[in-house]
Design a protein around this motif. Structure first.
Motif, PDB file in Angstrom:
ATOM      1  N   LYS A 126      26.688  34.419  45.804  1.00 22.23           N
ATOM      2  CA  LYS A 126      27.672  33.431  46.023  1.00 22.23           C
ATOM      3  C   LYS A 126      27.873  33.216  47.403  1.00 22.23           C
ATOM      4  N   GLY A 127      28.378  31.949  47.586  1.00 21.40           N
ATOM      5  CA  GLY A 127      29.275  31.643  48.937  1.00 21.40           C
ATOM      6  C   GLY A 127      30.615  32.033  48.835  1.00 21.40           C
ATOM      7  N   TRP A 128      30.950  32.578  49.898  1.00 25.26           N
ATOM      8  CA  TRP A 128      32.366  32.987  49.848  1.00 25.26           C
ATOM      9  C   TRP A 128      33.252  32.020  50.777  1.00 25.26           C
ATOM     10  N   VAL A 129      34.482  31.262  50.076  1.00 26.94           N
ATOM     11  CA  VAL A 129      35.050  30.320  51.051  1.00 26.94           C
ATOM     12  C   VAL A 129      36.528  30.943  51.125  1.00 26.94           C
ATOM     13  N   VAL A 130      37.120  31.085  52.026  1.00 20.23           N
ATOM     14  CA  VAL A 130      38.425  31.461  52.433  1.00 20.23           C
ATOM     15  C   VAL A 130      39.116  30.298  52.495  1.00 20.23           C
ATOM     16  N   ILE A 149      45.073  35.538  56.673  1.00 19.61           N
ATOM     17  CA  ILE A 149      44.329  36.042  57.816  1.00 19.61           C
ATOM     18  C   ILE A 149      43.894  37.487  57.278  1.00 19.61           C
ATOM     19  N   VAL A 150      44.682  38.156  56.531  1.00 20.60           N
ATOM     20  CA  VAL A 150      44.416  39.316  55.950  1.00 20.60           C
ATOM     21  C   VAL A 150      43.133  39.195  55.141  1.00 20.60           C
ATOM     22  N   LEU A 151      43.166  38.245  54.128  1.00 18.73           N
ATOM     23  CA  LEU A 151      41.978  37.859  53.219  1.00 18.73           C
ATOM     24  C   LEU A 151      40.904  37.576  54.168  1.00 18.73           C
ATOM     25  N   LEU A 166      39.110  40.671  55.494  1.00 17.70           N
ATOM     26  CA  LEU A 166      38.458  41.418  54.482  1.00 17.70           C
ATOM     27  C   LEU A 166      37.266  41.071  54.060  1.00 17.70           C
ATOM     28  N   ALA A 167      37.285  39.598  53.972  1.00 15.53           N
ATOM     29  CA  ALA A 167      36.199  38.762  53.569  1.00 15.53           C
ATOM     30  C   ALA A 167      35.051  39.109  54.699  1.00 15.53           C
ATOM     31  N   VAL A 168      35.118  38.891  55.696  1.00 22.93           N
ATOM     32  CA  VAL A 168      34.046  38.982  56.744  1.00 22.93           C
ATOM     33  C   VAL A 168      33.620  40.356  56.873  1.00 22.93           C
ATOM     34  N   LYS A 169      34.569  41.464  56.678  1.00 24.44           N
ATOM     35  CA  LYS A 169      34.201  42.925  56.732  1.00 24.44           C
ATOM     36  C   LYS A 169      33.489  43.264  55.528  1.00 24.44           C
ATOM     37  N   CYS A 218      32.386  30.598  45.605  1.00 23.90           N
ATOM     38  CA  CYS A 218      33.712  31.191  45.083  1.00 23.90           C
ATOM     39  C   CYS A 218      34.746  31.249  46.027  1.00 23.90           C
ATOM     40  N   VAL A 219      35.838  30.506  45.627  1.00 22.66           N
ATOM     41  CA  VAL A 219      36.792  30.120  46.546  1.00 22.66           C
ATOM     42  C   VAL A 219      37.972  31.253  46.686  1.00 22.66           C
ATOM     43  N   LEU A 220      38.170  32.027  47.803  1.00 21.88           N
ATOM     44  CA  LEU A 220      39.121  33.172  47.761  1.00 21.88           C
ATOM     45  C   LEU A 220      40.514  32.474  48.308  1.00 21.88           C
ATOM     46  N   MET A 221      41.637  32.786  47.568  1.00 22.43           N
ATOM     47  CA  MET A 221      42.997  32.411  47.949  1.00 22.43           C
ATOM     48  C   MET A 221      43.770  33.634  47.921  1.00 22.43           C
TER      49      MET A 221
END
Length: 434
Positions: free
Chosen positions: A25-29, A38-40, A43-46, A116-119
């Motif tokens: 997947k491509g993860w899109v914050v 900002i927390v999200l 977490l996504a990058v880490k 996948c869009v992360l909200m």
């Protein structure tokens, strides 16, 4: 919740919604710049695969510092070495709904089918949503709250922080010394959700300290029950499905309320990812199901047009013909995106023999196919017999091999390419316009 449990919960939620692996997947914050997103982002990058994460910031231009916030998000992403796209939108008004609609439309325009869009919605947002819906009036599905995951245009939307409380996020952000933006509009009582946040929830939590957690449990129970209900509805909908994603309204009209209403709403949601309001339900029954057989009513529902054709009702995007003009591409497993739709390729007990060299092409005049146990037919005749609405035919995918039409997804497979699974892997091909 400790920091380790929070991060573990985030990672596990992403894994659970990536059955083909995180790297697929491509993860899109969706990055507002506030504490939650900002927390999200961090977490996504880490915890997600390197190079798979990017961010989108939507600048609504509703605050004096909107441009500064956009720059803040760009700077934060630069520090983390990821790409950030800023989308400028100008909502029709400063209402919550107008801003939300403009934001979601902007994000959808920037993502693809494998994204996948992360909200960053959290447990407190869930409580606010349920209370808001109670005041507005809602059914069991509405009381189930915000779903963890759902379809989002051609992409997927995931909320991996939905069971985490705002307090837990604040604690984690403070421990990690993150920087974030405080939007002053969050303090205004003009918005209904803000009123609930500032004047309804505090006394509730003071009286019942575990109110947020308990409500989260309740919404999960309701969501589980809704999932069971939808499995029964989906089973019925299979027998009512028409080519091109249509719903057989002759069969629907023979089912008593309230089941017929539940089936209509479930079908619409599966087709569009959007809910169908009570007003729209009434209009569909009055103008489509009760209409003459030769009538062709059109009902506009939130950017989707419901149209009747013969014995079916169909969801048609406003820009049904405004699709990418792809001429040909290889047929791939498990799906192939094609001209504003998706071909799903799934293993079956019998069906299509997917050999090397099968391509998806645009329909051309004079094409024909010999379906299994049927005489050769032109595609024009085949579409007419299958009841495919005229507006879907030009973009319908055609599978060919060595200039022979071997399948028309969702309609038929050529006799020369029909096999049973004991011989080799067989596939079922379906296609649905987005």
């Amino acid at each position: 919740m400790t920091a380790s449990k929070l991060t573990q919960h985030f990672y596990q939620c992403c894994v659970n919604h990536s059955p083909q692996g995180l790297a697929s997947k491509g993860w899109v914050v969706a990055l507002s710049g506030g504490l939650d997103s900002i927390v999200l982002l961090h977490l996504a990058v880490k915890y997600l695969p390197a190079g798979s994460v990017r961010a989108i910031h939507v600048n609504h231009h509703l605050q004096e510092k909107s441009d500064q916030w956009a720059q803040f998000c760009l700077d934060q992403c630069a520090l983390l070495s990821i790409t950030c796209t800023v989308c400028d939108v100008y909502p029709a008004s400063n209402s919550e709904l107008a801003a939300r609609d403009a934001r979601l439309e902007a994000i959808q325009s920037c993502v693809g089918a494998s994204d996948c869009v992360l909200m960053a919605h959290h447990a407190n947002d869930q409580l606010e949503t349920v209370l808001f819906r109670l005041m507005r009036g809602t059914g069991a599905k509405g009381l189930a709250g915000i779903p963890v995951s759902r379809r989002f245009g051609v992409a997927t939307l995931l909320r991996p922080l939905l069971t985490i409380t705002r307090t837990e996020l604040e604690t984690y952000a403070a421990e990690q010394t993150f920087s974030w933006i405080d939007d002053p509009s969050n303090a205004a009582d003009d918005y209904d959700r803000n009123y609930i946040r500032h004047h309804v929830m505090p006394p509730m939590v003071e009286r019942w300290p575990k109110a947020v957690t308990r409500l989260q449990q309740t919404t999960q129970y309701l969501a589980d029950q809704q999932q069971v209900l939808e499995s029964y509805l989906d089973a019925d909908l299979q027998s009512m499905a028409l080519a091109g994603g249509g719903l057989n309204i002759e069969l629907l009209g023979g089912i008593a309320h309230p089941k017929s209403i539940a089936l209509l709403r479930r079908w619409f949601e599966c087709q569009t990812g959007q809910p169908l309001s009570a007003l729209a339900v009434q209009e569909v029954f009055e103008r489509c199901i009760a209409a003459r057989a030769d009538a062709q009513p059109q009902i506009n529902v939130g950017g989707i047009v419901l149209r009747r054709y013969r014995q079916g009702v169909y969801c048609v995007p406003h820009k049904v013909n405004d699709v990418e003009d792809v001429r040909s591409q290889a047929l791939m497993v498990p799906f192939t995106d094609w001209r504003g739709g998706r071909i799903c390729v799934t293993a079956s007990s019998e069906g299509f023999d997917l050999q090397p060299g099968v391509e998806v092409v645009a329909r051309a005049d004079g094409m024909s196919i010999k379906p299994k146990n049927r005489p050769t037919k032109t595609l024009k005749k085949l579409f007419q017999e299958a009841g495919v609405p005229p507006w879907l035919r030009s973009n319908w995918p055609i599978c060919v091999r060595q200039n022979e039409v071997v399948a028309v997804p969702g309609i038929c497979v050529a006799e020369s390419c029909w096999i049973k699974s004991e011989e080799k892997t067989a596939f079922t091909l379906t296609w649905r316009a987005f």
